[in-house]
Motif scaffolding. Structure first.
Motif, PDB file in Angstrom:
ATOM      1  N   GLN A 257      -5.647   3.808  -4.709  1.00 37.13           N
ATOM      2  CA  GLN A 257      -6.645   3.860  -3.626  1.00 37.13           C
ATOM      3  C   GLN A 257      -5.983   4.302  -2.325  1.00 37.13           C
ATOM      4  N   ALA A 258      -4.790   3.780  -2.053  1.00 37.36           N
ATOM      5  CA  ALA A 258      -4.070   4.167  -0.842  1.00 37.36           C
ATOM      6  C   ALA A 258      -3.718   5.641  -0.871  1.00 37.36           C
TER       7      ALA A 258
ATOM      8  N   GLY B  83      -7.161   9.405   5.431  1.00 42.79           N
ATOM      9  CA  GLY B  83      -7.547   8.080   5.916  1.00 42.79           C
ATOM     10  C   GLY B  83      -6.338   7.252   6.327  1.00 42.79           C
ATOM     11  N   ASP B  84      -6.607   6.125   6.955  1.00 39.64           N
ATOM     12  CA  ASP B  84      -5.552   5.196   7.388  1.00 39.64           C
ATOM     13  C   ASP B  84      -5.430   4.094   6.364  1.00 39.64           C
ATOM     14  N   THR B  85      -4.274   4.055   5.655  1.00 38.64           N
ATOM     15  CA  THR B  85      -4.069   3.041   4.618  1.00 38.64           C
ATOM     16  C   THR B  85      -2.966   2.069   4.988  1.00 38.64           C
TER      17      THR B  85
ATOM     18  N   ALA C 299      -5.314   7.973  -2.487  1.00 40.00           N
ATOM     19  CA  ALA C 299      -6.544   8.736  -2.281  1.00 40.00           C
ATOM     20  C   ALA C 299      -6.909   8.771  -0.807  1.00 40.00           C
ATOM     21  N   GLY C 300      -6.707   7.646  -0.089  1.00 38.05           N
ATOM     22  CA  GLY C 300      -6.978   7.619   1.340  1.00 38.05           C
ATOM     23  C   GLY C 300      -6.052   8.515   2.123  1.00 38.05           C
ATOM     24  N   GLU C 301      -4.784   8.551   1.734  1.00 33.28           N
ATOM     25  CA  GLU C 301      -3.830   9.426   2.396  1.00 33.28           C
ATOM     26  C   GLU C 301      -4.197  10.887   2.177  1.00 33.28           C
ATOM     27  N   SER C 302      -4.587  11.202   0.950  1.00 32.17           N
ATOM     28  CA  SER C 302      -4.947  12.584   0.628  1.00 32.17           C
ATOM     29  C   SER C 302      -6.174  13.042   1.415  1.00 32.17           C
ATOM     30  N   ALA C 303      -7.061  12.058   1.696  1.00 25.62           N
ATOM     31  CA  ALA C 303      -8.282  12.382   2.438  1.00 25.62           C
ATOM     32  C   ALA C 303      -8.075  12.268   3.952  1.00 25.62           C
TER      33      ALA C 303
ATOM     34  N   ASN D 148       0.804  -1.217   0.000  1.00 21.45           N
ATOM     35  CA  ASN D 148       0.000   0.000   0.000  1.00 21.45           C
ATOM     36  C   ASN D 148       0.837   1.266   0.000  1.00 21.45           C
TER      37      ASN D 148
END
Length: 401
Positions: free
Chosen positions: A388-389, A397-399, A391-395, A260
Motif C-alpha cells: 500500500q505504501a 502520495g504521502d506514506t 502504491a502511494g509513493e508511485s501515485a 511503511n
C-alpha cells in the motif's frame, strides 16, 4: 492420511539446520561423515535461457490453481480473536487475500534435499527417491512459509537444483560449488519471473534458509542498479544472518527502518529464553560476507516482525497470529498473542519463554524452525502495508509514518 505438514516442516528443517547453522546436534566429524557427499563435485550444465518457460519447473506460479501450495490460507483457532488495540484494517488483512494493489512475489524455498549421493538435487523427472522426498518437503515448506504472501496477485516459487544439506557442513570447495550451481538456477528463474510479471508490477522477494542466502546474492547481483530495484517493495530474507557491515552494503538496499518503508530488507532469527546462540554466532563469525571479508563480530540485522522496524520490542498482544499445529498435527491454525518479539544486542530475535510449538526445537532454544510461522499473520500484514505504501509513493502520495 491427513498431511501433517507442520510436523514435517519442523522435522526436516531440524535435520537440515542442525548442521547448517551450527553443528549443534553432533560433532563436526560425525556430521560430516553422515551428511557430506564423499564424491567429487560434478559441474551442473547451465539451464537454457528459456528453461523456466516450462510450467513444471515451478511449484507456484499463475495458473496452477488450488494445488498451488503458496495459496493456502490458515484459519484462526476457534474461540480466539485478534488482540484488542489492533486496527480493523490489520485484522482484515490477516484473513483477506483480495482488495490489494497488484504485486508479484518471488519465493525461494529452503533446503529440502538431504541426499549424500549428489551435491545438488536433480531437476525434472527422476526415479531418485531422495529427490522425490525433497520435492514433497519443498511443497510443504511453501505451504507453511510462502502463504503469508498469498494476497499477491502472482506468486512464483521455482524448483531449482538446490545444494544438498551436506554442502553447508564442509570446508571443502565442493560446498561452495554446489551453492553456486543452485544460485545459477535461482537467477535464471528470477530473470524469467521479471520478464513474466511485466515492467510495472511491484515485486516482493522472500525466502528462508538456503533460499534466503540465494536472495542475498540476487539483491547484490541482479537487483542492485537494475530497473527491478525501482519496483522492489521489500525483501524478506529470513533465517540467514545479514551483516550490517559485510552484507547489507553489497546488497545495495537498506534495512527496513520503519513499517511503511519500501525498497528495503527484513531479516530475523528467533530464540526463546534462556537462549544459547553461541554455536550459531561462532559459525556466523567464521563465515565470509558478500564483500569478501570475514563477518567476525559485525552486527547482525534484526527486524522486529511484529513492528516491521529495526530492533526494539513488542508485546505478545501485538502478535496477530502464530501458525501452530493442532493436537493431531494434521493441520495448522492461527493463534494470536502467542509470543512477543525483542531484538537484542547480538542481533537475535528473542521470543520470551519457550512457546508450545512442539518438541522440535533446536538446541539452545533456537526457534529457527518457526521463524516465519511464529509471526505468520504479522508478516502478511507487513507485506500488505508496504505494498500500500509503495502504491502511494508511485501515485505521489504521502506514506510517511
Amino acid at each position: 492420511m491427513a498431511k501433517k505438514f507442520l510436523y514435517l516442516v519442523a522435522t526436516i528443517i531440524v535435520l537440515i539446520l542442525a548442521g547448517a547453522l551450527a553443528l549443534t546436534l553432533f560433532s563436526a566429524e560425525i556430521t560430516r561423515f553422515v551428511m557430506v557427499p564423499d564424491s567429487e563435485f560434478t559441474p551442473q550444465e547451465p539451464l537454457e535461457r528459456n528453461a523456466y518457460e516450462d510450467p513444471s519447473l515451478w511449484y507456484s506460479r499463475p495458473g496452477i490453481g488450488t494445488s498451488d501450495p503458496a495459496r493456502w490460507q490458515p484459519a484462526y483457532a476457534p474461540e480466539t480473536a485478534v488482540p484488542s488495540g489492533v486496527s480493523e484494517d490489520a485484522k482484515a488483512r490477516v484473513v483477506s487475500t483480495t482488495d490489494q494493489p497488484d504485486f508479484a512475489v518471488f519465493f525461494v524455498h529452503p533446503t529440502s534435499y538431504r541426499s549424500t549421493a549428489n551435491w545438488n538435487a536433480p531437476l525434472g523427472e527422476t526415479d531418485d527417491p531422495d529427490a522425490a522426498e525433497a520435492d514433497k518437503f519443498a511443497r510443504i515448506f511453501l505451504r507453511g512459509m510462502a502463504s503469508p504472501f498469498n494476497a499477491a496477485s502472482e506468486i512464483w516459487a521455482p524448483r531449482y537444483r538446490q545444494a544438498t544439506m551436506g554442502a553447508f557442513l564442509t570446508n571443502g570447495p565442493e560446498g561452495g560449488q554446489a551453492l553456486d550451481a543452485a544460485y545459477a538456477d535461482v537467477r535464471e528463474a528470477f530473470r524469467y519471473f521479471l520478464d513474466s510479471v511485466g515492467e510495472e508490477t511491484p515485486i516482493v522477494l522472500a525466502g528462508h534458509s538456503q533460499g534466503a542466502l540465494h536472495l542475498m546474492r540476487l539483491l547484490a547481483e541482479e537487483v542492485q542498479g537494475s530497473p527491478a530495484a525501482g519496483r522492489l517493495v521489500a525483501a524478506y530474507v529470513i533465517g540467514w544472518p545479514i551483516s550490517l557491515e559485510h552484507d547489507l552494503p553489497a546488497m545495495g538496499v537498506p534495512a527496513c527502518a520503519t513499517a511503511n518503508q519500501t525498497g528495503c530488507v527484513l531479516s530475523w532469527s528467533s530464540f526463546a529464553a534462556p537462549a544459547d546462540p553461541s554455536a550459531v554466532l561462532e559459525t556466523y563469525a567464521a563465515s565470509t560476507g558478500l564483500d569478501g571479508e570475514v563477518r567476525g563480530t559485525s552486527e547482525i540485522l534484526c527486524t522486529n516482525p511484529i513492528t516491521g522496524r529495526i530492533g526494539g520490542s513488542a508485546p505478545a498482544n501485538r502478535n496477530l497470529g502464530t501458525l501452530k499445529p493442532d493436537e493431531s498435527l494434521a493441520d495448522g491454525e492461527l493463534v494470536p498473542g502467542a509470543v512477543p518479539a525483542t531484538c537484542e544486542d547480538r542481533g537475535l530475535l528473542m521470543i520470551g519463554p519457550p512457546p508450545e510449538m512442539g518438541a522440535l526445537v533446536l538446541p539452545g532454544n533456537n526457534y529457527h524452525v518457526y521463524d516465519i510461522p511464529l509471526f505468520w499473520a504479522n508478516t502478511k500484514v507487513d507485506a500488505a502495508r508496504r505494498v500500500q505504501a509503495f502504491a502511494g509513493e508511485s501515485a505521489g502520495g504521502d506514506t510517511a509514518n
